[in-house]
Scaffold this motif. Structure first.
Motif, PDB file in Angstrom:
ATOM      1  N   SER A 175      -8.621  50.726  40.614  1.00 47.32           N
ATOM      2  CA  SER A 175      -7.325  50.861  41.268  1.00 47.32           C
ATOM      3  C   SER A 175      -6.257  51.186  40.243  1.00 47.32           C
ATOM      4  O   SER A 175      -6.083  50.444  39.258  1.00 47.32           O
ATOM      5  N   TRP A 176      -5.550  52.283  40.472  1.00 47.74           N
ATOM      6  CA  TRP A 176      -4.430  52.617  39.599  1.00 47.74           C
ATOM      7  C   TRP A 176      -3.333  51.560  39.729  1.00 47.74           C
ATOM      8  O   TRP A 176      -2.711  51.172  38.741  1.00 47.74           O
ATOM      9  N   ASP A 177      -3.084  51.072  40.950  1.00 48.21           N
ATOM     10  CA  ASP A 177      -2.038  50.061  41.151  1.00 48.21           C
ATOM     11  C   ASP A 177      -2.367  48.755  40.435  1.00 48.21           C
ATOM     12  O   ASP A 177      -1.461  48.013  40.033  1.00 48.21           O
TER      13      ASP A 177
ATOM     14  N   ASN B  26      -8.711  52.316  44.970  1.00 45.03           N
ATOM     15  CA  ASN B  26      -8.894  53.753  45.124  1.00 45.03           C
ATOM     16  C   ASN B  26     -10.348  54.141  45.322  1.00 45.03           C
ATOM     17  O   ASN B  26     -10.671  55.042  46.091  1.00 45.03           O
TER      18      ASN B  26
ATOM     19  N   LYS C  95      -1.216  49.380  36.905  1.00 44.73           N
ATOM     20  CA  LYS C  95       0.250  49.472  36.895  1.00 44.73           C
ATOM     21  C   LYS C  95       0.895  48.102  37.094  1.00 44.73           C
ATOM     22  O   LYS C  95       1.819  47.712  36.361  1.00 44.73           O
TER      23      LYS C  95
END
Length: 371
Positions: free
Chosen positions: A69-71, A60, A74
């Motif tokens: 990165s949020w992913d 991101n 997650k």
């Protein structure tokens, strides 16, 4: 045994850490250990590469070279339960941060301190200390780096010295000889002795001093610097101002470097700060039996790879005359050259990925067997 590596770049992108970590992951899987990689990419997906799975997570934002990165967070929470152990390649603040809250055992692979980002590091330091406290073992790539890192103070008892390694199979492709730049081919055809250096053209690499060394090297010798970066035009101008266009050549970036190393006579790394934590390219030069010239930088692992008087010479940093004297001495003494060359080939065996991988496997077993 199942191990999840947390890294930065996803295949096929390669920096120094990635070159090593991809070889390591491939080797671990060949030995029956399920080792996969969580990394940052342009989009989020899962794929296989050289026998290991990697989870690419869309980045991101990047703050002072640290990808966020949020992913990444997650995906880690979704897959961590499948693994027995987490192996973090540092520096990587997000990976380090999320490992603190994992219930898995953690290996911290300390490739380098956080050096340049002083303000960001001041804010991040409490979390780094939590991460190091959480880690079961801290792999350092040389005793020099472990013993001099201020960021590892208080945690040296967790240290394990395991250098970086490479798979020799990657050097066996003779196609690399066909990708040499025109300047390099011309020097070879003229019978010049070639002193090669490779790296990103930034200040800590010390290339300006290698350029200046061109004033003092013998007439049958040329210096070739392969790489791109912000100092490319500055160094080009320096070559011109010193009237060294017939002795010092900057080729720019190269798609592959093996052909350059294979066809040079000496490999030199003139770095001036401990940002040069190890110098994996030196290991590549050892494979081809090239005598090495490195600089005596406090805390750097360069001189763990290059053994002074055995595989080459270690000279003072920021000293063009010392660099030139080492070059002239090696190229002017055939017996010395041959001794350094044979010793370099022998030294490479210490860095074969099979040797390094087996030591890391033993470390994994030691950690997982603890209560």
């Amino acid at each position: 045994m199942r191990v999840l590596h947390l890294g930065k770049l996803c295949p096929p992108k390669e920096g120094g850490i990635e070159v090593f970590s991809y070889d390591l992951l491939e080797y671990l899987n060949s030995k029956g250990i399920r080792a996969d990689l969580l990394c940052f990419g342009d989009k989020t997906f899962k794929e296989n590469y050289k026998g290991f799975d990697f989870y690419s997570c869309k980045m991101n934002i990047k703050i002072n070279s640290a990808p966020l990165s949020w992913d990444f967070i997650k995906t880690f929470k979704e897959i961590e339960k499948k693994y027995d152990l987490i192996h973090v390649h540092s520096p990587n603040p997000l990976a380090e941060f999320i490992s603190i809250f994992s219930d898995k055992k953690v290996v911290a692979h300390w490739h380098s301190d956080i050096v340049k980002q002083k303000l960001t590091y001041f804010l991040y330091k409490p979390f780094q200390q939590m991460y190091l406290k959480k880690a079961d073992k801290i792999i350092c790539t040389s005793p020099q780096y472990l013993n001099t890192s201020k960021q590892l103070e208080g945690f040296r008892d967790k240290g394990a010295i395991i250098p970086l390694g490479l798979n020799p199979r990657k050097f066996e492709d003779n196609q690399n000889d066909k990708n040499l730049k025109e300047e390099f081919e011309k020097l070879k055809n003229e019978g010049k002795k070639i002193v090669l250096s490779i790296g990103r053209l930034v200040e800590y690499k010390g290339f300006e001093y290698l350029v200046e060394a061109g004033k003092y090297i013998n007439d049958n010798t040329a210096i070739v610097i392969v790489g791109g970066g912000p100092l490319f035009h500055v160094l080009k101008e320096k070559v011109k101002n010193l009237e060294l266009e017939d002795k010092v050549f900057l080729t720019g970036r190269a798609d592959t470097i093996n052909g350059y190393i294979k066809n040079c006579d000496i490999f030199c790394l003139p770095s001036i700060t401990r940002n040069e934590a190890f110098g994996l390219v030196l290991v590549e030069a050892l494979y081809f039996g090239k005598p090495l010239i490195t600089t005596d930088v406090y805390g750097s692992g360069m001189n763990y790879v290059n053994q002074n008087g055995i595989t080459g010479f270690v000279v003072p940093p920021r000293n063009p005359i010392a660099l030139a004297e080492a070059i002239n001495k090696i190229l002017g003494d055939a017996n010395l050259y041959n001794n350094f060359s044979q010793n370099a080939k022998e030294r490479f065996k210490e860095f074969e990925i099979s040797n390094i991988g087996n030591r890391i496997i033993d470390l994994y077993k030691e950690i997982l067997n603890r209560p």
